[in-house]
Design an enzyme around this catalytic site. Structure first.
Site, short mmCIF file in Angstrom:
data_model
loop_
_atom_site.label_atom_id
_atom_site.label_comp_id
_atom_site.label_asym_id
_atom_site.label_seq_id
_atom_site.Cartn_x
_atom_site.Cartn_y
_atom_site.Cartn_z
N GLY A 1 1.27 4.39 4.69
CA GLY A 1 2.17 3.34 3.85
C GLY A 1 2.43 2.13 4.48
N SER A 2 2.35 0.86 3.62
CA SER A 2 2.73 -0.39 4.56
C SER A 2 2.44 -1.50 3.61
CB SER A 2 1.65 -0.49 5.77
OG SER A 2 0.37 0.12 5.30
N ARG A 3 2.16 -2.77 4.08
CA ARG A 3 1.97 -3.87 3.51
C ARG A 3 0.94 -4.82 4.22
NH1 ARG A 3 7.21 -7.18 2.11
NH2 ARG A 3 6.51 -9.05 2.99
N MET B 1 0.92 -1.14 0.13
CA MET B 1 -0.07 0.20 0.16
C MET B 1 0.92 1.27 -0.02
SD MET B 1 -2.81 -1.13 2.79
CE MET B 1 -1.72 -1.81 4.02
#
Length: 232
Positions: A189-191, A102
């Site tokens: 922001g990440s995963r 993301m």
């Protein structure tokens, strides 16, 4: 239908997790704008971006059995077999994993990829490396869920990133959830990694765009009829 109801149908909802941030940006905008108008415009842009970041749109989630739905908006960054995080208790053998990265422009509300019961929640502190790196799965701060279903156990791991420094989990151990239900949020922001049981077959490839609660990542049996949906 009232005017307020009409507006609500047209405007994308904001998740409550974002209220304090939007309010803070709004107050800062008023203060800065009173001293120097260009700063006020910058603050207004930042406030609008913050509201956009915390948007929580309604999704049309497929309800057909045997489908695994994306838990996050973003881009598929990995499809392959990897050992699951040890804290999940899913064993040491590699499992098929699908990762969704993301960016700061994606919606960051995470959703359940399958329906089932949450049998474990495991938080692990760590680093804040770029979430798109492979080693982020091992080194970064993360929060993992294990969802038990009739088809087996699924692992869902929220991973913090270079900018993302706060993982929020909405669910509790022992809770039953439906596919597409909101399970958490990662700020800025990440995963999200999904670990699949051996019966699953991936339907996406690296670089594909995914929409949380809508995109089918994998199926547990061939030929699932995708006709039933729910708004969530």
């Amino acid at each position: 239908m009232s005017l307020i109801e009409s507006i609500r149908k047209q405007v994308t909802p904001i998740h409550p997790e974002g209220y304090v941030f939007i309010a803070s940006f709004g107050v800062a905008t008023l203060v800065l704008g009173s001293f120097f108008s260009p700063l006020g415009w910058i603050g207004a842009f930042a406030t609008a971006w913050c509201a956009y970041f915390f948007r929580d749109p309604v999704r049309q989630t497929p309800l057909d059995e045997g489908l695994v739905i994306s838990p996050a908006d973003g881009v598929i960054s990995a499809v392959g077999f990897f050992p699951p995080p040890p804290e999940l208790g899913l064993g040491v053998e590699p499992l098929q994993r699908i990762s969704v990265f993301m960016s700061v422009f994606d919606c960051h509300v995470n959703r359940a990829p399958v329906a089932g019961r949450i049998v474990k929640i495991a938080y692990k502190p760590g680093l804040f490396l770029n979430a798109d790196l492979d080693k982020a799965s091992e080194d970064n701060e993360r929060n993992g869920l294990v969802i038990e279903t009739a088809a087996g156990r699924f692992g869902v791991v929220q991973i913090a990133g270079l900018v993302a420094r706060r993982i929020v989990c909405f669910v509790r151990q022992g809770e039953s959830i439906g596919v597409g239900d909101r399970i958490g949020l990662i700020r800025f922001g990440s995963r999200v990694d999904v670990y699949l049981p051996g019966t699953a077959r991936a339907l996406v490839t690296v670089g594909s765009k995914a929409v949380a609660g809508e995109t089918v990542l994998a199926e547990l049996r061939a030929g699932a009829n995708r006709r039933a949906f729910k708004s969530s």
